[in-house]
Scaffold this motif. Structure first.
Motif, PDB file in Angstrom:
ATOM      1  N   ARG A 169     -56.781  94.848  18.311  1.00  0.00           N
ATOM      2  CA  ARG A 169     -56.328  96.150  18.476  1.00  0.00           C
ATOM      3  C   ARG A 169     -56.545  97.013  17.287  1.00  0.00           C
ATOM      4  NH1 ARG A 169     -50.318  94.686  18.936  1.00  0.00           N
ATOM      5  NH2 ARG A 169     -50.984  93.476  17.033  1.00  0.00           N
ATOM      6  N   PRO A 170     -56.977  98.461  17.495  1.00  0.00           N
ATOM      7  CA  PRO A 170     -56.983  99.302  16.643  1.00  0.00           C
ATOM      8  C   PRO A 170     -55.849  99.801  15.895  1.00  0.00           C
ATOM      9  CG  PRO A 170     -57.361 100.570  18.892  1.00  0.00           C
ATOM     10  CD  PRO A 170     -57.093  98.789  19.142  1.00  0.00           C
ATOM     11  N   PHE A 171     -55.716  99.882  14.634  1.00  0.00           N
ATOM     12  CA  PHE A 171     -54.580 100.536  14.186  1.00  0.00           C
ATOM     13  C   PHE A 171     -53.293  99.900  13.867  1.00  0.00           C
ATOM     14  CE2 PHE A 171     -56.965 104.028  16.231  1.00  0.00           C
ATOM     15  CZ  PHE A 171     -57.642 104.439  15.005  1.00  0.00           C
ATOM     16  N   VAL A 172     -52.887  99.281  14.961  1.00  0.00           N
ATOM     17  CA  VAL A 172     -51.531  98.436  14.964  1.00  0.00           C
ATOM     18  C   VAL A 172     -51.573  97.349  14.006  1.00  0.00           C
ATOM     19  CG1 VAL A 172     -49.979  96.966  16.439  1.00  0.00           C
ATOM     20  CG2 VAL A 172     -51.041  99.311  17.228  1.00  0.00           C
ATOM     21  N   PRO A 173     -52.341  96.440  13.922  1.00  0.00           N
ATOM     22  CA  PRO A 173     -52.488  95.233  12.821  1.00  0.00           C
ATOM     23  C   PRO A 173     -52.595  95.802  11.543  1.00  0.00           C
ATOM     24  CG  PRO A 173     -54.211  95.034  14.744  1.00  0.00           C
ATOM     25  CD  PRO A 173     -53.870  96.181  14.886  1.00  0.00           C
ATOM     26  N   GLU A 174     -53.353  96.821  11.312  1.00  0.00           N
ATOM     27  CA  GLU A 174     -53.028  97.331   9.959  1.00  0.00           C
ATOM     28  C   GLU A 174     -51.920  97.984   9.316  1.00  0.00           C
ATOM     29  OE1 GLU A 174     -57.554  98.141  10.900  1.00  0.00           O
ATOM     30  OE2 GLU A 174     -55.619  97.743  12.133  1.00  0.00           O
ATOM     31  N   ARG A 175     -51.161  98.460  10.281  1.00  0.00           N
ATOM     32  CA  ARG A 175     -49.958  99.274  10.061  1.00  0.00           C
ATOM     33  C   ARG A 175     -48.993  97.840   9.882  1.00  0.00           C
ATOM     34  NH1 ARG A 175     -50.720 103.030  14.118  1.00  0.00           N
ATOM     35  NH2 ARG A 175     -49.699 101.932  15.657  1.00  0.00           N
ATOM     36  N   GLN A 176     -49.058  96.968  10.489  1.00  0.00           N
ATOM     37  CA  GLN A 176     -47.975  95.704  10.447  1.00  0.00           C
ATOM     38  C   GLN A 176     -48.254  95.135   9.289  1.00  0.00           C
ATOM     39  OE1 GLN A 176     -49.055  93.674  14.042  1.00  0.00           O
ATOM     40  NE2 GLN A 176     -47.201  94.577  15.066  1.00  0.00           N
ATOM     41  N   MET A 177     -49.512  94.632   8.918  1.00  0.00           N
ATOM     42  CA  MET A 177     -49.967  93.923   7.733  1.00  0.00           C
ATOM     43  C   MET A 177     -49.644  94.704   6.596  1.00  0.00           C
ATOM     44  SD  MET A 177     -53.524  91.852   8.523  1.00  0.00           S
ATOM     45  CE  MET A 177     -54.344  93.234   9.403  1.00  0.00           C
ATOM     46  N   GLY A 178     -50.071  96.303   6.351  1.00  0.00           N
ATOM     47  CA  GLY A 178     -49.709  96.921   5.430  1.00  0.00           C
ATOM     48  C   GLY A 178     -48.347  97.160   4.943  1.00  0.00           C
ATOM     49  N   ASP A 179     -47.436  96.666   5.530  1.00  0.00           N
ATOM     50  CA  ASP A 179     -45.931  97.208   5.369  1.00  0.00           C
ATOM     51  C   ASP A 179     -45.191  95.710   5.022  1.00  0.00           C
ATOM     52  OD1 ASP A 179     -43.414  97.894   5.065  1.00  0.00           O
ATOM     53  OD2 ASP A 179     -43.073  98.677   7.190  1.00  0.00           O
ATOM     54  N   PRO A 180     -45.081  95.228   3.877  1.00  0.00           N
ATOM     55  CA  PRO A 180     -44.548  94.107   3.679  1.00  0.00           C
ATOM     56  C   PRO A 180     -42.905  93.963   4.172  1.00  0.00           C
ATOM     57  CG  PRO A 180     -45.189  95.254   1.492  1.00  0.00           C
ATOM     58  CD  PRO A 180     -45.254  96.393   2.513  1.00  0.00           C
ATOM     59  N   ALA A 181     -42.258  94.923   4.493  1.00  0.00           N
ATOM     60  CA  ALA A 181     -40.982  95.013   5.207  1.00  0.00           C
ATOM     61  C   ALA A 181     -41.178  94.680   6.690  1.00  0.00           C
ATOM     62  CB  ALA A 181     -40.186  96.473   4.916  1.00  0.00           C
ATOM     63  N   SER A 182     -42.371  94.752   6.978  1.00  0.00           N
ATOM     64  CA  SER A 182     -42.582  94.268   8.756  1.00  0.00           C
ATOM     65  C   SER A 182     -42.257  92.491   8.769  1.00  0.00           C
ATOM     66  CB  SER A 182     -44.045  94.462   9.155  1.00  0.00           C
ATOM     67  OG  SER A 182     -44.753  93.708   8.429  1.00  0.00           O
ATOM     68  N   GLY A 183     -42.451  92.040   7.674  1.00  0.00           N
ATOM     69  CA  GLY A 183     -42.362  90.544   7.673  1.00  0.00           C
ATOM     70  C   GLY A 183     -43.720  89.740   8.422  1.00  0.00           C
ATOM     71  N   TYR A 184     -44.738  90.486   8.589  1.00  0.00           N
ATOM     72  CA  TYR A 184     -45.872  90.037   9.353  1.00  0.00           C
ATOM     73  C   TYR A 184     -46.581  88.998   8.689  1.00  0.00           C
ATOM     74  CZ  TYR A 184     -50.709  90.058  11.331  1.00  0.00           C
ATOM     75  OH  TYR A 184     -51.795  89.732  11.902  1.00  0.00           O
ATOM     76  N   VAL A 185     -46.482  89.143   7.151  1.00  0.00           N
ATOM     77  CA  VAL A 185     -47.197  87.973   6.325  1.00  0.00           C
ATOM     78  C   VAL A 185     -46.442  86.816   6.410  1.00  0.00           C
ATOM     79  CG1 VAL A 185     -48.182  87.492   4.217  1.00  0.00           C
ATOM     80  CG2 VAL A 185     -48.890  89.744   5.150  1.00  0.00           C
ATOM     81  N   ALA A 186     -45.127  86.993   6.041  1.00  0.00           N
ATOM     82  CA  ALA A 186     -44.338  85.719   5.958  1.00  0.00           C
ATOM     83  C   ALA A 186     -44.231  85.045   7.168  1.00  0.00           C
ATOM     84  CB  ALA A 186     -42.855  86.417   5.441  1.00  0.00           C
ATOM     85  N   ARG A 187     -44.176  85.918   8.344  1.00  0.00           N
ATOM     86  CA  ARG A 187     -44.162  85.207   9.620  1.00  0.00           C
ATOM     87  C   ARG A 187     -45.463  84.438   9.815  1.00  0.00           C
ATOM     88  NH1 ARG A 187     -42.963  89.388  11.993  1.00  0.00           N
ATOM     89  NH2 ARG A 187     -44.833  90.161  12.687  1.00  0.00           N
ATOM     90  N   LEU A 188     -46.557  84.935   9.652  1.00  0.00           N
ATOM     91  CA  LEU A 188     -47.796  84.203   9.903  1.00  0.00           C
ATOM     92  C   LEU A 188     -47.911  82.955   8.986  1.00  0.00           C
ATOM     93  CD1 LEU A 188     -51.010  85.991  10.196  1.00  0.00           C
ATOM     94  CD2 LEU A 188     -50.889  83.825   8.826  1.00  0.00           C
ATOM     95  N   LEU A 189     -47.618  83.170   7.600  1.00  0.00           N
ATOM     96  CA  LEU A 189     -47.490  82.035   6.787  1.00  0.00           C
ATOM     97  C   LEU A 189     -46.789  80.850   7.246  1.00  0.00           C
ATOM     98  CD1 LEU A 189     -47.304  83.924   3.151  1.00  0.00           C
ATOM     99  CD2 LEU A 189     -49.431  82.627   4.358  1.00  0.00           C
TER     100      LEU A 189
END
Length: 309
Positions: A166-186
């Protein structure tokens, strides 16, 4: 949205027994953490990680008599983050150029996940610099591509990769530590329980992904993997990888990998003309090098010791 914090790539230069250095290669500047003396081993990290994912293997392989260099891939960590160059041809050329910039003619290339995709491609795209390959958490790319099309379970497991298209959406999620994206993926990609993770580790990786341009660079790797199937460059890459690999290959895969399922392993054998040494690690998920550092370091060290120096 990001949390508004200004971040600097210098934060990725974690102190340790290694030394940090920057090398010019393939038209960009790359960061490596280096330790030891002897034949060169080049370490290529996974997504959403950076060179620090190899902190355990840097020490153990150096103690075993190897010169070990953990690379920040293009677009990650303290390496340059240009707007282009996230196709596998460029990734392999980056790795080969770094080897030469380090003053070596060849190296053993070891990769995890995304890094393993590149490592698998090295004997076909950069044969002159590739002595041997170690792949963690990723089968041969053509085997993985076939499994993603034929195994419904792998198609479901790869939903995160699909989301990166998807355009733009992943960048916004990954680029915001408060989103929990990286912790959730790990957590989701690790073996159940994720005993290797703590707040300090997940925060370090989340902060790294929030560095300017890193999230976009990370997504671009996976966009090329998917979209190139329709492009001439992708067909050229696939044709090159169909040629049998003539260097030794070690493949270590977590039995509880929930991102790249163990069922994908079987298709790699047909591409390894010089032999494939494959092992399934019980109780381990996708992030093999960090979830089972002792087992992985021992297995790699013993395998490397059998290679001709």
């Amino acid at each position: 949205m990001t949390d508004g914090t200004m971040r600097d790539a210098a934060s990725t230069l974690v102190e340790g027994p290694w030394r940090h250095r920057f090398v010019s290669a393939n038209g960009a500047r790359f960061h490596v953490a280096e330790l030891g003396d002897g034949p060169l081993v080049l370490l290529l990290h996974d997504f959403p990680e950076f060179w620090w994912a190899w902190r355990h293997q840097l020490v153990t392989l150096a103690e075993a008599g190897w010169r070990v260099a953990a690379l920040d891939l293009r677009g990650f960590g303290a390496s340059d983050k240009p707007p282009v160059g996230y196709d596998t041809f460029t990734s392999a050329a980056d790795a080969a150029s770094v080897v030469r910039s380090l003053g070596e003619g060849s190296a053993v290339v070891i990769g995890q996940g995304l890094g393993a995709w590149i490592a698998w491609s090295m004997p076909s795209l950069q044969p002159d610099v590739t002595r041997a390959v170690v792949a963690l958490g990723c089968p041969h790319p053509l085997a993985l591509r076939a499994a993603s099309l034929t195994l419904p379970t792998q198609l479901q497991a790869g939903r995160t990769f699909a989301g990166l298209q998807r355009p733009f959406v992943p960048e916004r999620q990954m680029g915001d530590p408060a989103s929990g994206y990286v912790a959730r993926l790990l957590t989701e990609w690790s073996a159940p329980g994720a005993n290797w993770l703590d707040v300090a580790i997940t925060s370090r990786y989340a902060d790294q992904m929030a560095l300017p341009f890193v999230a976009h660079s990370a997504a671009e790797y996976y966009r090329w993997m998917a979209r190139s199937q329709l492009w001439v460059s992708g067909r050229r890459w696939a044709a090159a990888l169909r040629r049998p690999i003539t260097v030794p290959v070690l493949h270590l895969h977590g039995a509880q990998d929930r991102a790249v399922l163990p069922e994908t392993m079987g298709g790699s054998m047909r591409y390894a003309a010089a032999g494939l040494d494959a092992h399934l690690l019980p109780g381990v998920g996708h992030f093999v090098a960090e979830e089972a550092p002792v087992r992985v370091s021992t297995a790699i060290g013993e395998w490397l010791a059998a290679l001709p120096r």
